[in-house]
Scaffold this motif. Structure first.
Motif, PDB file in Angstrom:
ATOM      1  N   LYS A  52      35.703  46.530  43.653  1.00 42.31           N
ATOM      2  CA  LYS A  52      36.878  47.212  43.090  1.00 42.31           C
ATOM      3  C   LYS A  52      36.505  47.887  41.771  1.00 42.31           C
ATOM      4  O   LYS A  52      36.965  48.993  41.479  1.00 42.31           O
ATOM      5  CB  LYS A  52      38.026  46.225  42.859  1.00 42.31           C
ATOM      6  CG  LYS A  52      38.762  45.824  44.106  1.00 42.31           C
ATOM      7  CD  LYS A  52      39.903  44.871  43.778  1.00 42.31           C
ATOM      8  CE  LYS A  52      40.562  44.356  45.042  1.00 42.31           C
ATOM      9  NZ  LYS A  52      41.623  43.369  44.747  1.00 42.31           N
ATOM     10  N   ILE A  53      35.668  47.208  40.986  1.00 40.72           N
ATOM     11  CA  ILE A  53      35.183  47.802  39.736  1.00 40.72           C
ATOM     12  C   ILE A  53      34.413  49.072  40.061  1.00 40.72           C
ATOM     13  O   ILE A  53      34.610  50.116  39.435  1.00 40.72           O
ATOM     14  CB  ILE A  53      34.291  46.799  38.959  1.00 40.72           C
ATOM     15  CG1 ILE A  53      35.141  45.648  38.426  1.00 40.72           C
ATOM     16  CG2 ILE A  53      33.536  47.496  37.824  1.00 40.72           C
ATOM     17  CD1 ILE A  53      34.334  44.478  37.885  1.00 40.72           C
ATOM     18  N   GLU A  78      42.643  51.266  34.383  1.00 35.25           N
ATOM     19  CA  GLU A  78      42.694  50.401  35.562  1.00 35.25           C
ATOM     20  C   GLU A  78      41.412  49.577  35.689  1.00 35.25           C
ATOM     21  O   GLU A  78      41.454  48.408  36.068  1.00 35.25           O
ATOM     22  CB  GLU A  78      42.892  51.237  36.830  1.00 35.25           C
ATOM     23  CG  GLU A  78      44.276  51.833  36.966  1.00 35.25           C
ATOM     24  CD  GLU A  78      44.408  52.739  38.185  1.00 35.25           C
ATOM     25  OE1 GLU A  78      43.683  52.540  39.182  1.00 35.25           O
ATOM     26  OE2 GLU A  78      45.243  53.655  38.137  1.00 35.25           O
ATOM     27  N   LEU A  79      40.288  50.184  35.356  1.00 34.23           N
ATOM     28  CA  LEU A  79      39.011  49.476  35.429  1.00 34.23           C
ATOM     29  C   LEU A  79      39.023  48.259  34.502  1.00 34.23           C
ATOM     30  O   LEU A  79      38.549  47.182  34.875  1.00 34.23           O
ATOM     31  CB  LEU A  79      37.864  50.420  35.058  1.00 34.23           C
ATOM     32  CG  LEU A  79      36.473  49.962  35.445  1.00 34.23           C
ATOM     33  CD1 LEU A  79      35.609  51.169  35.784  1.00 34.23           C
ATOM     34  CD2 LEU A  79      35.827  49.169  34.369  1.00 34.23           C
ATOM     35  N   ILE A  82      41.021  45.492  36.167  1.00 35.02           N
ATOM     36  CA  ILE A  82      40.299  44.904  37.300  1.00 35.02           C
ATOM     37  C   ILE A  82      39.194  43.978  36.806  1.00 35.02           C
ATOM     38  O   ILE A  82      38.962  42.908  37.369  1.00 35.02           O
ATOM     39  CB  ILE A  82      39.722  46.010  38.210  1.00 35.02           C
ATOM     40  CG1 ILE A  82      40.861  46.756  38.903  1.00 35.02           C
ATOM     41  CG2 ILE A  82      38.748  45.439  39.226  1.00 35.02           C
ATOM     42  CD1 ILE A  82      40.428  48.040  39.577  1.00 35.02           C
ATOM     43  N   LEU A  83      38.548  44.359  35.725  1.00 31.54           N
ATOM     44  CA  LEU A  83      37.433  43.597  35.173  1.00 31.54           C
ATOM     45  C   LEU A  83      37.843  42.170  34.791  1.00 31.54           C
ATOM     46  O   LEU A  83      37.098  41.222  35.037  1.00 31.54           O
ATOM     47  CB  LEU A  83      36.873  44.335  33.956  1.00 31.54           C
ATOM     48  CG  LEU A  83      35.578  43.841  33.361  1.00 31.54           C
ATOM     49  CD1 LEU A  83      34.444  43.976  34.369  1.00 31.54           C
ATOM     50  CD2 LEU A  83      35.247  44.627  32.100  1.00 31.54           C
ATOM     51  N   VAL A  84      39.013  42.022  34.223  1.00 33.17           N
ATOM     52  CA  VAL A  84      39.446  40.685  33.780  1.00 33.17           C
ATOM     53  C   VAL A  84      39.933  39.821  34.947  1.00 33.17           C
ATOM     54  O   VAL A  84      40.161  38.629  34.766  1.00 33.17           O
ATOM     55  CB  VAL A  84      40.528  40.760  32.679  1.00 33.17           C
ATOM     56  CG1 VAL A  84      39.984  41.464  31.444  1.00 33.17           C
ATOM     57  CG2 VAL A  84      41.794  41.430  33.168  1.00 33.17           C
ATOM     58  N   MET A  85      40.076  40.406  36.126  1.00 35.00           N
ATOM     59  CA  MET A  85      40.555  39.650  37.285  1.00 35.00           C
ATOM     60  C   MET A  85      39.428  39.131  38.174  1.00 35.00           C
ATOM     61  O   MET A  85      39.679  38.509  39.202  1.00 35.00           O
ATOM     62  CB  MET A  85      41.519  40.523  38.095  1.00 35.00           C
ATOM     63  CG  MET A  85      42.784  40.840  37.311  1.00 35.00           C
ATOM     64  SD  MET A  85      43.869  42.088  38.048  1.00 35.00           S
ATOM     65  CE  MET A  85      43.947  41.656  39.738  1.00 35.00           C
TER      66      MET A  85
END
Length: 186
Positions: A52-53, A78-79, A82-85
């Motif tokens: 996703k990243i 958004e990136l 996503i990174l923290v997830m």
């Protein structure tokens, strides 16, 4: 007799400990290079998150190719989300180390792109973002599809693509095809 039993026991224990020790995988015929973590050892949720990243990174890159600062700004934001997830608890110790060494830099680069609407300013941070995302994907062996690292000799900077055709994010429409593929992760 006692010495041979003791020696046998000591040898068995040594072999048992040796067999459980992590040893680098060496393949004959490949210049005796050490292999890193195999793709199959990456948890499927971690792999999906890293992909996703990568997909979001491609969206930032495509926006820069189109000279679209507004979209690059939004996709960089958004990136960061996503990174923290990414489910770090599902990583091995080695994978966690790779992720932690790169994720802070990826976050900083993406935040800098997200703070700007000016494509020229966004491109300043894009090279570092590209190098860090490439190192993450390569280090974790997380890509599902090929990742093409490309290079612009005019800008002396790298970027990533999901295909081998060159679309330069540093010069956008003015020098769209300036560059070449330098490495492919399969």
């Amino acid at each position: 007799m006692k010495k041979s039993i003791s020696l046998g026991l000591l040898l068995s224990l040594s072999l048992g400990v040796f067999a459980q020790t992590k040893m680098p995988v060496v393949q004959a015929g490949h210049d005796m290079k050490m292999e890193t973590v195999a793709k199959s050892s990456l948890d499927s949720e971690v792999q999906a998150s890293v992909n996703k990243i990568l997909v979001n990174y491609y969206a930032v890159k495509n926006a820069l190719v189109a000279d679209d600062g507004k979209t690059a700004n939004a996709k960089a934001g958004e990136l960061v989300k996503i990174l923290v997830m990414v489910p770090m608890k599902k990583m091995t110790e080695e994978q966690h180390e790779v992720f932690m060494n790169l994720s802070a830099n990826i976050k900083t680069d993406a935040e800098q792109i997200n703070k700007n609407m000016d494509v020229k300013k966004q491109r300043v941070y894009f090279n570092d973002l590209s190098n860090n995302v490439f190192a993450l994907v390569k280090g974790l062996k997380a890509n599902v599809n090929p990742v093409y690292q490309q290079y612009c000799p005019m800008a002396k900077k790298y970027w990533l693509s999901d295909n081998s055709s060159v679309k330069n994010p540093y010069y956008g429409k003015s020098m769209l095809t300036c560059g070449k593929v330098t490495e492919t992760l399969k």
